[in-house]
Design a protein around this motif. Sequence first.
Motif, PDB file in Angstrom:
ATOM      1  N   GLY A 161       0.810  -1.210   0.000  1.00  0.00           N
ATOM      2  CA  GLY A 161       0.000   0.000   0.000  1.00  0.00           C
ATOM      3  C   GLY A 161       0.840   1.255   0.000  1.00  0.00           C
ATOM      4  N   CYS A 162       2.026   1.168   0.583  1.00  0.00           N
ATOM      5  CA  CYS A 162       2.921   2.322   0.615  1.00  0.00           C
ATOM      6  C   CYS A 162       3.753   2.429  -0.656  1.00  0.00           C
ATOM      7  N   GLY A 163       3.590   1.450  -1.568  1.00  0.00           N
ATOM      8  CA  GLY A 163       4.335   1.493  -2.813  1.00  0.00           C
ATOM      9  C   GLY A 163       5.760   1.021  -2.692  1.00  0.00           C
ATOM     10  N   ARG A 164       6.107   0.389  -1.581  1.00  0.00           N
ATOM     11  CA  ARG A 164       7.470  -0.078  -1.390  1.00  0.00           C
ATOM     12  C   ARG A 164       7.513  -1.589  -1.409  1.00  0.00           C
ATOM     13  N   LYS A 165       8.453  -2.173  -2.142  1.00  0.00           N
ATOM     14  CA  LYS A 165       8.607  -3.618  -2.191  1.00  0.00           C
ATOM     15  C   LYS A 165       9.951  -3.996  -1.587  1.00  0.00           C
ATOM     16  N   PRO A 166       9.952  -4.823  -0.553  1.00  0.00           N
ATOM     17  CA  PRO A 166      11.223  -5.219   0.050  1.00  0.00           C
ATOM     18  C   PRO A 166      12.052  -6.035  -0.925  1.00  0.00           C
ATOM     19  N   LYS A 167      13.352  -5.835  -0.904  1.00  0.00           N
ATOM     20  CA  LYS A 167      14.240  -6.547  -1.811  1.00  0.00           C
ATOM     21  C   LYS A 167      15.454  -7.070  -1.060  1.00  0.00           C
ATOM     22  N   LEU A 168      16.030  -8.143  -1.572  1.00  0.00           N
ATOM     23  CA  LEU A 168      17.297  -8.638  -1.074  1.00  0.00           C
ATOM     24  C   LEU A 168      18.357  -8.365  -2.132  1.00  0.00           C
ATOM     25  N   ALA A 169      19.578  -8.171  -1.695  1.00  0.00           N
ATOM     26  CA  ALA A 169      20.660  -7.886  -2.626  1.00  0.00           C
ATOM     27  C   ALA A 169      21.117  -9.163  -3.313  1.00  0.00           C
ATOM     28  N   ALA A 170      21.252  -9.110  -4.621  1.00  0.00           N
ATOM     29  CA  ALA A 170      21.715 -10.261  -5.381  1.00  0.00           C
ATOM     30  C   ALA A 170      23.155 -10.598  -5.019  1.00  0.00           C
ATOM     31  N   LEU A 171      23.469 -11.881  -4.996  1.00  0.00           N
ATOM     32  CA  LEU A 171      24.817 -12.341  -4.678  1.00  0.00           C
ATOM     33  C   LEU A 171      25.503 -12.847  -5.934  1.00  0.00           C
ATOM     34  N   PRO A 172      26.742 -12.475  -6.152  1.00  0.00           N
ATOM     35  CA  PRO A 172      27.460 -12.949  -7.335  1.00  0.00           C
ATOM     36  C   PRO A 172      27.927 -14.388  -7.173  1.00  0.00           C
ATOM     37  N   ALA A 173      28.289 -14.991  -8.282  1.00  0.00           N
ATOM     38  CA  ALA A 173      28.903 -16.313  -8.229  1.00  0.00           C
ATOM     39  C   ALA A 173      30.142 -16.244  -7.350  1.00  0.00           C
ATOM     40  N   GLY A 174      30.353 -17.273  -6.548  1.00  0.00           N
ATOM     41  CA  GLY A 174      31.506 -17.306  -5.653  1.00  0.00           C
ATOM     42  C   GLY A 174      31.232 -16.737  -4.283  1.00  0.00           C
ATOM     43  N   ALA A 175      30.050 -16.119  -4.091  1.00  0.00           N
ATOM     44  CA  ALA A 175      29.704 -15.568  -2.772  1.00  0.00           C
ATOM     45  C   ALA A 175      29.608 -16.696  -1.753  1.00  0.00           C
ATOM     46  N   THR A 176      29.984 -16.407  -0.515  1.00  0.00           N
ATOM     47  CA  THR A 176      29.918 -17.409   0.548  1.00  0.00           C
ATOM     48  C   THR A 176      28.538 -17.413   1.186  1.00  0.00           C
ATOM     49  N   VAL A 177      27.945 -18.595   1.225  1.00  0.00           N
ATOM     50  CA  VAL A 177      26.619 -18.792   1.802  1.00  0.00           C
ATOM     51  C   VAL A 177      26.730 -19.880   2.865  1.00  0.00           C
ATOM     52  N   LEU A 178      26.105 -19.659   4.001  1.00  0.00           N
ATOM     53  CA  LEU A 178      26.095 -20.647   5.078  1.00  0.00           C
ATOM     54  C   LEU A 178      24.743 -21.338   5.108  1.00  0.00           C
ATOM     55  N   ALA A 179      24.740 -22.655   4.910  1.00  0.00           N
ATOM     56  CA  ALA A 179      23.530 -23.462   5.059  1.00  0.00           C
ATOM     57  C   ALA A 179      23.545 -24.017   6.474  1.00  0.00           C
ATOM     58  N   PHE A 180      22.701 -23.459   7.324  1.00  0.00           N
ATOM     59  CA  PHE A 180      22.732 -23.770   8.752  1.00  0.00           C
ATOM     60  C   PHE A 180      21.518 -24.603   9.117  1.00  0.00           C
ATOM     61  N   GLY A 181      21.763 -25.820   9.634  1.00  0.00           N
ATOM     62  CA  GLY A 181      20.623 -26.645   9.958  1.00  0.00           C
ATOM     63  C   GLY A 181      20.978 -27.944  10.642  1.00  0.00           C
ATOM     64  N   ASP A 182      20.108 -28.911  10.447  1.00  0.00           N
ATOM     65  CA  ASP A 182      20.225 -30.206  11.118  1.00  0.00           C
ATOM     66  C   ASP A 182      20.536 -31.296  10.101  1.00  0.00           C
ATOM     67  N   SER A 183      20.029 -32.513  10.318  1.00  0.00           N
ATOM     68  CA  SER A 183      20.354 -33.635   9.439  1.00  0.00           C
ATOM     69  C   SER A 183      19.829 -33.440   8.027  1.00  0.00           C
ATOM     70  N   VAL A 184      18.767 -32.674   7.861  1.00  0.00           N
ATOM     71  CA  VAL A 184      18.233 -32.444   6.523  1.00  0.00           C
ATOM     72  C   VAL A 184      19.147 -31.521   5.727  1.00  0.00           C
ATOM     73  N   THR A 185      19.824 -30.621   6.382  1.00  0.00           N
ATOM     74  CA  THR A 185      20.851 -29.822   5.711  1.00  0.00           C
ATOM     75  C   THR A 185      22.113 -30.650   5.504  1.00  0.00           C
ATOM     76  N   TYR A 186      22.467 -31.434   6.484  1.00  0.00           N
ATOM     77  CA  TYR A 186      23.650 -32.298   6.385  1.00  0.00           C
ATOM     78  C   TYR A 186      23.537 -33.264   5.213  1.00  0.00           C
ATOM     79  N   GLY A 187      22.339 -33.814   5.002  1.00  0.00           N
ATOM     80  CA  GLY A 187      22.132 -34.741   3.897  1.00  0.00           C
ATOM     81  C   GLY A 187      21.872 -36.174   4.307  1.00  0.00           C
ATOM     82  N   THR A 188      21.455 -36.384   5.551  1.00  0.00           N
ATOM     83  CA  THR A 188      21.127 -37.739   6.018  1.00  0.00           C
ATOM     84  C   THR A 188      20.056 -38.347   5.120  1.00  0.00           C
ATOM     85  N   GLY A 189      20.290 -39.602   4.710  1.00  0.00           N
ATOM     86  CA  GLY A 189      19.354 -40.274   3.822  1.00  0.00           C
ATOM     87  C   GLY A 189      19.837 -40.375   2.402  1.00  0.00           C
TER      88      GLY A 189
END
Length: 208
Positions: free
Chosen positions: A17-45
């Motif tokens: 309604g205020c005309g503003r759309k939230p955005k996230l900054a795009a990450l380039p190739a090679g950017a470091t990303v942390l996948a933080f989680g439990d066994s489903v992030t680890y890859g059990t199965g």
Amino acid sequence: MRRRTFVAFAAAALLAGCGRKPKLAALPAGATVLAFGDSVTYGTGAAPGEDWPTRLAARSGWRIVNAGVPGDTAEAGRQRIGPLLDEHRPALVIVEIGGNDFLRRRPQAAVKEDLRAIVAAARAAGAQVVLVAVPELSLLGAVTRKPSDAPIYAELGDEEKLPVVADVFADTLGDPALRADAIHPNAHGYERMAGELHAALRRLGLLR
């Protein structure tokens, strides 16, 4: 048809309604990303290298650190996140955790506050954060074999103006062909999760 979407930010209608759309900054190739989680992030199965962080890295070109720990809880994770942020300095943290808390019958309100602390720590370290919703334990889900996301993830997304990727984990577990057991995907399931996450992150503007 079950929607595969993400909960974007708090008061989305107000923002629109205020005309503003939230955005996230795009990450380039090679950017470091942390996948933080439990066994489903680890890859059990699945076999090594078939986890969703590895598959998402291949799709995105990011350097994704798999910080999944089998058996980990959101309660323990709020203590574990700090050293990982200091070590890797990620531009983005993808948080998938809470299932083990539910298995231990911890109150969802307490789990939500642990998740909030994890998100706050990541943001304080300068990282963008995306939350992956985790299915809740429910009699209906067990009977119908159609798990659904615990409501605390959408609630936290609203409260913290946080993007939440919904349904991806729950829908994977709802398909017997995509799971190794009742709570873990198999290799095909992790591939499906990676594809759905990649699409959601692209919609959020994180992928160029």
